[in-house]
Design a protein around this motif. Structure first.
Motif, PDB file in Angstrom:
ATOM      1  N   GLU A 228      26.357  66.451  17.127  1.00  0.00           N
ATOM      2  CA  GLU A 228      25.372  66.955  16.613  1.00  0.00           C
ATOM      3  C   GLU A 228      24.308  66.959  17.533  1.00  0.00           C
ATOM      4  O   GLU A 228      23.623  67.981  17.734  1.00  0.00           O
ATOM      5  N   ALA A 229      23.934  65.661  17.628  1.00  0.00           N
ATOM      6  CA  ALA A 229      22.515  65.560  18.296  1.00  0.00           C
ATOM      7  C   ALA A 229      22.652  65.920  19.729  1.00  0.00           C
ATOM      8  O   ALA A 229      21.668  67.013  20.314  1.00  0.00           O
ATOM      9  N   ALA A 230      23.679  65.830  20.496  1.00  0.00           N
ATOM     10  CA  ALA A 230      23.810  66.375  21.752  1.00  0.00           C
ATOM     11  C   ALA A 230      23.801  68.069  21.921  1.00  0.00           C
ATOM     12  O   ALA A 230      23.322  68.442  22.623  1.00  0.00           O
ATOM     13  N   GLU A 231      24.755  68.442  20.847  1.00  0.00           N
ATOM     14  CA  GLU A 231      24.844  69.886  20.845  1.00  0.00           C
ATOM     15  C   GLU A 231      23.233  70.689  20.538  1.00  0.00           C
ATOM     16  O   GLU A 231      23.035  71.634  20.769  1.00  0.00           O
ATOM     17  N   VAL A 233      20.259  69.193  21.009  1.00  0.00           N
ATOM     18  CA  VAL A 233      19.234  69.261  22.178  1.00  0.00           C
ATOM     19  C   VAL A 233      19.509  70.074  23.397  1.00  0.00           C
ATOM     20  O   VAL A 233      18.978  70.313  24.326  1.00  0.00           O
ATOM     21  N   ALA A 234      20.929  70.322  23.726  1.00  0.00           N
ATOM     22  CA  ALA A 234      21.386  70.930  24.827  1.00  0.00           C
ATOM     23  C   ALA A 234      22.237  72.292  24.057  1.00  0.00           C
ATOM     24  O   ALA A 234      23.406  72.335  24.366  1.00  0.00           O
ATOM     25  N   PRO A 235      21.504  73.441  23.688  1.00  0.00           N
ATOM     26  CA  PRO A 235      22.234  74.573  23.168  1.00  0.00           C
ATOM     27  C   PRO A 235      23.106  75.027  24.168  1.00  0.00           C
ATOM     28  O   PRO A 235      22.987  75.394  25.454  1.00  0.00           O
ATOM     29  N   GLY A 236      24.260  75.556  23.680  1.00  0.00           N
ATOM     30  CA  GLY A 236      25.508  75.915  24.448  1.00  0.00           C
ATOM     31  C   GLY A 236      26.390  74.837  24.984  1.00  0.00           C
ATOM     32  O   GLY A 236      27.554  75.074  25.369  1.00  0.00           O
ATOM     33  N   VAL A 237      26.042  73.548  24.676  1.00  0.00           N
ATOM     34  CA  VAL A 237      26.999  72.562  24.955  1.00  0.00           C
ATOM     35  C   VAL A 237      28.060  72.378  23.783  1.00  0.00           C
ATOM     36  O   VAL A 237      27.615  72.456  22.572  1.00  0.00           O
ATOM     37  N   ARG A 238      29.308  72.216  23.930  1.00  0.00           N
ATOM     38  CA  ARG A 238      30.277  72.205  23.071  1.00  0.00           C
ATOM     39  C   ARG A 238      31.117  71.020  23.445  1.00  0.00           C
ATOM     40  O   ARG A 238      31.968  70.789  24.598  1.00  0.00           O
ATOM     41  N   LEU A 239      30.946  69.808  22.618  1.00  0.00           N
ATOM     42  CA  LEU A 239      31.754  68.469  22.870  1.00  0.00           C
ATOM     43  C   LEU A 239      33.180  68.485  22.704  1.00  0.00           C
ATOM     44  O   LEU A 239      33.414  68.642  21.406  1.00  0.00           O
ATOM     45  N   THR A 240      34.133  68.243  23.447  1.00  0.00           N
ATOM     46  CA  THR A 240      35.613  67.976  23.229  1.00  0.00           C
ATOM     47  C   THR A 240      35.931  66.832  24.274  1.00  0.00           C
ATOM     48  O   THR A 240      35.405  67.029  25.413  1.00  0.00           O
ATOM     49  N   ALA A 241      36.769  66.156  23.915  1.00  0.00           N
ATOM     50  CA  ALA A 241      37.311  65.221  24.615  1.00  0.00           C
ATOM     51  C   ALA A 241      38.921  65.348  24.516  1.00  0.00           C
ATOM     52  O   ALA A 241      39.314  65.407  23.472  1.00  0.00           O
ATOM     53  N   PRO A 242      39.401  65.247  25.735  1.00  0.00           N
ATOM     54  CA  PRO A 242      40.936  65.482  25.736  1.00  0.00           C
ATOM     55  C   PRO A 242      41.757  64.549  25.123  1.00  0.00           C
ATOM     56  O   PRO A 242      41.221  63.255  25.443  1.00  0.00           O
TER      57      PRO A 242
END
Length: 299
Positions: A228-231, A233-242
């Motif tokens: 949530e913190a990463a997304e 401060v950087a709008p548009g970022v969506r974190l996924t890890a394979p």
């Protein structure tokens, strides 16, 4: 990760910090999600906070201190599920040697620096013998693939590397106002710690900085809070890890705990061919080539 502008992550850590050791599965997930296989994306920078400083007063009874700290590690492991050594032989006398080595290894690239730092963490949490002198640090990392051992020996003794870690020491002891008054619940909410006449960031702490500002996530936190913190401060970022197989993870990381496998592979099954080293609460699984030179298995 989809592009959403530059994002920087600063990780305040120490090789001998038990909360940082327990947070490694989440941080491995985050690094994979943020940086991606091509090495682009977020910039991740470590700051070595020096948990055990050179001018700390020595314990009047080192054996009693080690027994107390062993109980402290066990209490933390009840929350993190991270394995730990059956017996802590001593508490690290200084964080400087291992931090200098970890910083020096970064000059040889991430593929070297990551296993070097992992080995240094494992001297405390797998061997129970923290690498807290230059000689024991260099011994602990002997055999790390790709490591130029002679260069590391020179670099960790250099004024350049010492100055870099000294800057880390200073940065850690200049915490942001938002961490000075944290009173949240939990075993380790991350309020700044008193350090002599100053305060320092709690370890570990992640600071996310992006186009929309700054977010500080200190202490022991759930993975969703970092995402949530990463997304934010950087709008548009969506974190996924394979999701990777246990075998792929072992090839990549060379050392895996049970919590690593659960979070990164979605399974508790060990990687084929991995070498098991038992700790309290569970094993550490080593790649066969890692086991061949690992200090836990020498002799």
């Amino acid at each position: 990760m989809t592009a959403g502008g530059p994002l920087t992550v600063v990780e305040f850590t120490d090789p001998a910090c038990p909360w940082a050791w327990g947070s490694e599965p989440k941080f491995r997930w985050l690094r994979a999600a943020l940086t991606g296989p091509d090495g682009r994306g977020a910039r991740w920078r470590r700051v070595f906070g020096i948990l055990f400083d050179d001018d700390d007063d020595p314990a009047p009874d080192p054996d009693a201190e080690a027994a107390w700290y062993q109980r402290y590690i066990a209490d933390i492991a009840a929350h993190t599920a991270a394995p730990y050594a059956p017996r802590l032989r001593w508490v690290a006398r200084s964080s400087w040697p291992s931090s200098l080595a970890a910083r020096a290894a970064e000059a040889q690239g991430a593929e070297v620096a990551e296993p070097v730092l992992r080995r240094l963490r494992e001297t405390t949490f797998l061997l129970g013998a923290p690498a807290d002198r230059a000689e024991t640090v260099l011994d602990a990392v002997t055999g790390v693939p790709g490591l130029d051992h002679a260069r590391l020996s020179r670099d960790l003794a250099s004024e350049e590397v010492r100055s870099a870690v000294r800057r880390d020491w200073e940065e850690t002891r200049d915490p942001f106002p938002e961490v000075l008054t944290i009173a949240g619940p939990g075993p380790h909410p991350g309020r700044a710690k008193e350090a002599g006449e100053r305060y320092r960031f709690a370890l570990p702490t992640l600071v996310f900085t992006g186009p929309a500002g700054r977010a500080v996530v200190p202490g022991w936190r759930e993975l969703d809070e970092y995402v949530e913190a990463a997304e934010r401060v950087a709008p548009g970022v969506r974190l996924t890890a394979p999701r990777r197989s246990a075998a792929e993870l072992l090839d990549r990381h060379r050392s895996l705990t049970g919590p690593d496998l659960v979070l990164l592979a979605g399974s508790t099954d060990p990687p084929p061919g991995a070498v098991r080293v038992d700790g309290v609460g569970g094993p550490v699984w080593l790649h066969p080539s890692e086991a061949a030179t690992h200090p836990a298995l020498r002799g």
